[in-house]
Design a protein around this motif. Structure first.
Motif, PDB file in Angstrom:
ATOM      1  N   VAL A 516       0.838  -1.202   0.000  1.00 17.15           N
ATOM      2  CA  VAL A 516       0.000   0.000   0.000  1.00 17.15           C
ATOM      3  C   VAL A 516       0.870   1.248   0.000  1.00 17.15           C
ATOM      4  O   VAL A 516       0.612   2.217  -0.731  1.00 17.15           O
ATOM      5  N   CYS A 517       1.917   1.236   0.808  1.00 11.10           N
ATOM      6  CA  CYS A 517       2.844   2.366   0.862  1.00 11.10           C
ATOM      7  C   CYS A 517       3.520   2.590  -0.486  1.00 11.10           C
ATOM      8  O   CYS A 517       3.627   3.724  -0.964  1.00 11.10           O
ATOM      9  N   VAL A 518       3.956   1.527  -1.125  1.00 11.18           N
ATOM     10  CA  VAL A 518       4.648   1.639  -2.414  1.00 11.18           C
ATOM     11  C   VAL A 518       3.699   2.139  -3.497  1.00 11.18           C
ATOM     12  O   VAL A 518       4.068   2.982  -4.329  1.00 11.18           O
ATOM     13  N   ASN A 519       2.481   1.643  -3.517  1.00 14.08           N
ATOM     14  CA  ASN A 519       1.510   2.117  -4.507  1.00 14.08           C
ATOM     15  C   ASN A 519       1.259   3.613  -4.365  1.00 14.08           C
ATOM     16  O   ASN A 519       1.137   4.334  -5.362  1.00 14.08           O
ATOM     17  N   CYS A 542      -1.526   5.882   6.248  1.00 16.52           N
ATOM     18  CA  CYS A 542      -1.833   5.287   7.551  1.00 16.52           C
ATOM     19  C   CYS A 542      -3.104   4.452   7.445  1.00 16.52           C
ATOM     20  O   CYS A 542      -3.773   4.432   6.416  1.00 16.52           O
ATOM     21  N   SER A 543      -3.430   3.787   8.539  1.00 16.95           N
ATOM     22  CA  SER A 543      -4.602   2.907   8.548  1.00 16.95           C
ATOM     23  C   SER A 543      -5.602   3.259   9.636  1.00 16.95           C
ATOM     24  O   SER A 543      -6.610   2.569   9.778  1.00 16.95           O
ATOM     25  N   TRP A 544      -5.354   4.313  10.410  1.00 15.43           N
ATOM     26  CA  TRP A 544      -6.251   4.607  11.529  1.00 15.43           C
ATOM     27  C   TRP A 544      -7.652   4.972  11.043  1.00 15.43           C
ATOM     28  O   TRP A 544      -8.648   4.727  11.729  1.00 15.43           O
ATOM     29  N   HIS A 545      -7.759   5.541   9.831  1.00 19.20           N
ATOM     30  CA  HIS A 545      -9.063   5.915   9.288  1.00 19.20           C
ATOM     31  C   HIS A 545      -9.774   4.726   8.649  1.00 19.20           C
ATOM     32  O   HIS A 545     -10.939   4.843   8.261  1.00 19.20           O
ATOM     33  N   ALA A 546      -9.087   3.591   8.505  1.00 22.24           N
ATOM     34  CA  ALA A 546      -9.665   2.419   7.837  1.00 22.24           C
ATOM     35  C   ALA A 546      -9.931   1.292   8.827  1.00 22.24           C
ATOM     36  O   ALA A 546      -9.823   0.118   8.482  1.00 22.24           O
ATOM     37  N   GLY A 547     -10.255   1.637  10.050  1.00 26.06           N
ATOM     38  CA  GLY A 547     -10.588   0.619  11.038  1.00 26.06           C
ATOM     39  C   GLY A 547      -9.395  -0.130  11.575  1.00 26.06           C
ATOM     40  O   GLY A 547      -9.456  -1.352  11.773  1.00 26.06           O
ATOM     41  N   GLN A 654      -6.607   3.138  -9.889  1.00 27.87           N
ATOM     42  CA  GLN A 654      -7.007   2.793  -8.530  1.00 27.87           C
ATOM     43  C   GLN A 654      -6.952   1.293  -8.287  1.00 27.87           C
ATOM     44  O   GLN A 654      -6.812   0.858  -7.139  1.00 27.87           O
ATOM     45  N   LYS A 655      -7.070   0.505  -9.343  1.00 31.79           N
ATOM     46  CA  LYS A 655      -6.962  -0.947  -9.197  1.00 31.79           C
ATOM     47  C   LYS A 655      -5.500  -1.398  -9.217  1.00 31.79           C
ATOM     48  O   LYS A 655      -5.093  -2.243  -8.420  1.00 31.79           O
ATOM     49  N   ILE A 656      -4.719  -0.834 -10.144  1.00 31.97           N
ATOM     50  CA  ILE A 656      -3.327  -1.273 -10.278  1.00 31.97           C
ATOM     51  C   ILE A 656      -2.474  -0.740  -9.136  1.00 31.97           C
ATOM     52  O   ILE A 656      -1.636  -1.457  -8.585  1.00 31.97           O
ATOM     53  N   PHE A 657      -2.690   0.520  -8.762  1.00 30.11           N
ATOM     54  CA  PHE A 657      -1.897   1.159  -7.705  1.00 30.11           C
ATOM     55  C   PHE A 657      -2.815   1.472  -6.520  1.00 30.11           C
ATOM     56  O   PHE A 657      -2.947   2.617  -6.096  1.00 30.11           O
ATOM     57  N   ASN A 658      -3.416   0.438  -6.002  1.00 25.84           N
ATOM     58  CA  ASN A 658      -4.419   0.594  -4.953  1.00 25.84           C
ATOM     59  C   ASN A 658      -3.764   0.876  -3.603  1.00 25.84           C
ATOM     60  O   ASN A 658      -2.871   0.142  -3.172  1.00 25.84           O
ATOM     61  N   PHE A 659      -4.195   1.939  -2.939  1.00 26.09           N
ATOM     62  CA  PHE A 659      -3.762   2.197  -1.565  1.00 26.09           C
ATOM     63  C   PHE A 659      -4.956   2.512  -0.670  1.00 26.09           C
ATOM     64  O   PHE A 659      -4.809   3.140   0.375  1.00 26.09           O
ATOM     65  N   ASP A 660      -6.132   2.059  -1.093  1.00 29.39           N
ATOM     66  CA  ASP A 660      -7.344   2.238  -0.307  1.00 29.39           C
ATOM     67  C   ASP A 660      -7.545   1.009   0.577  1.00 29.39           C
ATOM     68  O   ASP A 660      -7.652  -0.113   0.078  1.00 29.39           O
ATOM     69  N   LEU A 661      -7.606   1.223   1.879  1.00 35.53           N
ATOM     70  CA  LEU A 661      -7.703   0.119   2.833  1.00 35.53           C
ATOM     71  C   LEU A 661      -9.133  -0.165   3.276  1.00 35.53           C
ATOM     72  O   LEU A 661      -9.335  -0.881   4.264  1.00 35.53           O
ATOM     73  N   LYS A 662     -10.120   0.362   2.564  1.00 36.31           N
ATOM     74  CA  LYS A 662     -11.496   0.159   3.004  1.00 36.31           C
ATOM     75  C   LYS A 662     -11.919  -1.302   2.890  1.00 36.31           C
ATOM     76  O   LYS A 662     -12.826  -1.743   3.598  1.00 36.31           O
ATOM     77  N   ASP A 663     -11.288  -2.069   2.002  1.00 38.93           N
ATOM     78  CA  ASP A 663     -11.627  -3.481   1.836  1.00 38.93           C
ATOM     79  C   ASP A 663     -10.693  -4.402   2.624  1.00 38.93           C
ATOM     80  O   ASP A 663     -10.700  -5.616   2.407  1.00 38.93           O
ATOM     81  N   MET A 664      -9.908  -3.844   3.508  1.00 40.10           N
ATOM     82  CA  MET A 664      -8.938  -4.651   4.251  1.00 40.10           C
ATOM     83  C   MET A 664      -9.635  -5.588   5.233  1.00 40.10           C
ATOM     84  O   MET A 664     -10.470  -5.167   6.038  1.00 40.10           O
ATOM     85  N   ASP A 665      -9.306  -6.862   5.146  1.00 39.86           N
ATOM     86  CA  ASP A 665      -9.730  -7.862   6.123  1.00 39.86           C
ATOM     87  C   ASP A 665      -8.554  -8.069   7.072  1.00 39.86           C
ATOM     88  O   ASP A 665      -7.606  -8.787   6.758  1.00 39.86           O
ATOM     89  N   TRP A 666      -8.615  -7.435   8.236  1.00 38.17           N
ATOM     90  CA  TRP A 666      -7.462  -7.437   9.130  1.00 38.17           C
ATOM     91  C   TRP A 666      -7.173  -8.828   9.674  1.00 38.17           C
ATOM     92  O   TRP A 666      -5.998  -9.185   9.902  1.00 38.17           O
ATOM     93  N   ASP A 667      -8.180  -9.625   9.904  1.00 38.96           N
ATOM     94  CA  ASP A 667      -7.935 -10.977  10.397  1.00 38.96           C
ATOM     95  C   ASP A 667      -7.145 -11.787   9.372  1.00 38.96           C
ATOM     96  O   ASP A 667      -6.175 -12.481   9.709  1.00 38.96           O
TER      97      ASP A 667
END
Length: 698
Positions: A516-519, A542-547, A654-667
């Motif tokens: 994510v950082c590199v993208n 950062c990830s604090w805004h993405a749960g 946005q698909k190739i260089f994705n840095f949006d963590l809204k779909d992150m499954d943390w588990d």
């Protein structure tokens, strides 16, 4: 009192319900919450289930099926039931792995047919209810079932052919190997070009599709052709990939964690790059060419190598060091950069938290001044990205996307580092860094201020990642190559050497995946070149805004996964306790870490072997102590610039260089993180995991 007919009473008496379903309906029940436990080992008793779940709260009832394949427990409070589900789901029990979920009512379909996934309460077999089971096996066909009249069609075709005589739409395709669709013989031939599933011939890479009489099937091409065909449309319409065409890139810190991932992403997603120049220093008897060959031959580049076999020709090493004047570049290499370089990524720095201040200033501050001096000479420079850290201003709880003035001017500190004695410099370090926890965050803040003062008209941007963890998706989940931060905690906990952590379990653990950082770095380089902003933009990654999870939740998830992903040669089972009390911390560490290490060292001395555990325990303690400040506090990092950058990108980018963590499954992310630590850091064979699991169960 209303009368009840015989048919009504008989139908109500025929209803088959489990012992725990005799309670009122969910709308009438109060303080009763039912949990379903599946995949139990044979012979489990009610007392076993009660002992297993009563620690989570008050139990109203426990019921175990006659076949001992599943059970129900009823909690008085919903919070206790939810905690039991979170803690017990996926836990090992004997040779099985429990499935603990909220119980659902056993209902019938409207067609009065059985749900094949449900089990009988009596015999444990699937496909029928308990009232239809006589507990006997008839002719080897299982329990007796009630005959059902399916009408004019046999049961196997009852759902396939509708009763309506009107034309019906085609059924969805079934899927064969390689994910290719194939329709049954009674449907029309599937035309991939007409239906748009396969690319047209001009984008097929010269591959011919072959069809069969009874359906349509694609013979899969090579991995490179499949990847190019899948990505060709995206890359052709990618504004970022178009920007990097025929561009030459200069990267510092390419042999570091972020630098490796950056090089891999560029050669894989921007294949038309002209050259990638890497600043590399000789190390341990290996020259720069050998180090770069070792870099690109690693597991990280396997995917890039399969789709672009000749990418190594574009990677050109340049011998140098950020501590040397002008980076130690030769005159020929400097001329090459002046004439050809378009984009610079500066990620070289010391990431040791307690580096001596003199060395930290030279590596993190003076190197930035040298970089800016070099950039002013470049003729084709279009974009410069400097990698800082979100904790450069960790003395503030709310950190905005702006450059803050430092407590001391960088030029004064640079001058003092030239003439001041080392002992004096180390003595005044605490007074100089003031309210910052270490020299790393302090010098990163100084470097940002140097950029704001000396960049002049350079197209420059700053990215501030938080704690950088393993990869999320690219090029493979869980890739990690160092012991820094959470990685060292995972390894030490998995080995049983690390069992107590100082910090606040409710503090937010702001961890961002490295891909994510590199993208975001690549997207920032493109955006800076396109917009040429007057002021220096700062981007929080950062990830604090993405749960983002708390340290306590991460510990809970990590321990659950480490029970499955067992480390080899662990001295005990993994466990980790968080505490914010210093006295309790040292007390627990003494009895859970130091004393066991002392006993093991004594055993090694008796066996005539060199003791090692106390020394290892001390190294872990010193390493973990550097994280105390970050596990005890929480910060907020507004990301307005990052969100604005994402909106400027088209859908393909946005698909190739994705840095949006809204779909992150943390588990799932932490599962791959633990697995990556075992596979890529410790280099342990995953085939040995069952053996390690059996050892842990003892």
């Amino acid at each position: 009192m209303p009368r009840t007919t015989r048919s009504e009473s008989s139908s109500s008496s025929r209803r088959s319900r489990s012992p725990l379903s005799e309670h009122e309906s969910s709308s009438e029940r109060t303080n009763e919450y039912r949990v379903h436990i599946a995949e139990l080992k044979p012979g489990v008793q009610e007392n076993d289930i009660r002992k297993m779940f009563q620690r989570y709260g008050t139990l109203l009832d426990v019921w175990v099926a006659s076949a001992s394949c599943f059970a129900f427990v009823v909690f008085k409070y919903k919070e206790d039931a939810q905690k039991a589900i979170d803690q017990m789901d996926g836990r090992s029990y004997g040779d099985n792995r429990l499935k603990v979920t909220w119980a659902r009512p056993r209902t019938r379909h409207r067609s009065n047919r059985h749900d094949p996934n449900m089990r009988c309460y009596k015999c444990g077999q699937r496909g029928h209810f308990s009232r239809e089971c006589d507990g006997q096996m008839l002719d080897g066909r299982g329990p007796r079932r009630r005959e059902v009249d399916f009408g004019r069609y046999p049961p196997s075709n009852y759902d396939r052919f509708p009763r309506s005589r009107s034309p019906q739409p085609l059924p969805p395709p079934t899927y064969f190997r390689h994910g290719m669709p194939m329709y049954p013989a009674f449907t029309r031939r599937y035309d991939p070009y007409l239906d748009g599933y396969f690319p047209p011939p001009e984008r097929s890479g010269g591959h011919e599709y072959r069809f069969r009489e009874r359906g349509t099937r694609l013979t899969p091409p090579s991995a490179s052709a499949r990847y190019n065909r899948r990505m060709s449309a995206s890359i052709e319409s990618s504004a970022i990939a178009d920007f990097f065409k025929q561009k030459s890139i200069f990267i510092t810190g390419a042999t570091g964690f972020i630098g490796k991932q950056l090089v891999e992403k560029l050669v894989r997603s921007c294949p038309d790059i002209e050259n990638i120049y890497l600043l590399v220093r000789p190390k341990r008897g290996h020259d720069v060419t050998e180090r770069v060959k070792e870099l690109v031959s690693g597991t990280l580049f396997n995917h890039a190598r399969s789709v672009h076999p000749n990418f190594e020709q574009k990677i050109i090493p340049m011998q140098g060091d950020i501590l040397d004047p002008n980076f130690g570049l030769s005159s020929a290499d400097e001329t090459t950069l002046i004439e050809n370089c378009h984009v610079i990524f500066h990620s070289a720095a010391t990431v040791r938290f307690h580096e001596p201040l003199r060395l930290a200033v030279q590596m993190n501050v003076a190197s930035v001044k040298k970089l800016l001096a070099l950039c002013h000479k470049l003729k084709k420079i279009q974009s410069i990205v400097h990698v800082s850290t979100a904790y450069a201003n960790c003395n503030r709880s709310d950190v905005a996307e702006m450059i803050y003035p430092p407590p001391i001017h960088p030029s004064k500190l640079l001058d003092a580092s030239e003439w001041m004695d080392d002992q004096v410099f180390d003595t005044i370090t605490k007074k100089i860094i003031n309210d910052r926890p270490n020299t790393y965050t302090f010098t990163k803040a100084l470097a940002e201020y140097v950029i704001s003062q000396e960049s002049k008209d350079l197209p420059l941007a700053i990215i501030r990642p938080s704690i950088v963890g393993s990869s999320w998706r690219e090029p493979m989940p869980g890739w990690i190559d160092n012991y820094n931060g959470p990685s060292g905690m995972i390894v030490a906990t998995g080995k049983g050497m690390f069992r107590i952590m100082f910090g606040n379990s409710t503090a937010v653990a702001d961890i961002v995946p490295v891909d994510v950082c590199v993208n975001m770095m690549i997207a920032i380089a493109w955006h800076t070149a396109m917009k040429q902003p007057k002021d220096i933009p700062v981007y929080h990654c950062c990830s604090w805004h993405a749960g983002a999870l708390t340290w306590g939740k991460i510990t809970e998830i990590g321990l659950r996964h480490l029970d499955t992903i067992c480390m080899e040669n662990a001295i005990t089972f993994p466990n980790l306790t968080f505490t914010s009390n210093r006295f309790r911390y040292f007390y627990l560490r003494l009895f859970q870490e130091v004393f066991p290490a002392f006993v093991l060292d004594c055993a090694m001395r008796i066996a005539g072997r060199k003791p090692m555990f106390l020394k290892l325990c001390d190294r872990i303690y010193k390493s973990v102590r550097t994280l105390d400040f970050f596990t005890s506090h929480s910060w907020s990092f507004p990301n307005d610039n990052s969100l604005g950058l994402q909106q400027e990108m088209n859908d393909t980018d946005q698909k190739i260089f994705n840095f949006d963590l809204k779909d992150m499954d943390w588990d799932q992310y932490w599962f791959h993180y633990c697995l990556g630590a075992k596979q890529y850091i410790l280099r342990e064979d995953l085939a040995h995991m069952p053996k390690c699991q059996k050892r842990n169960q003892r």
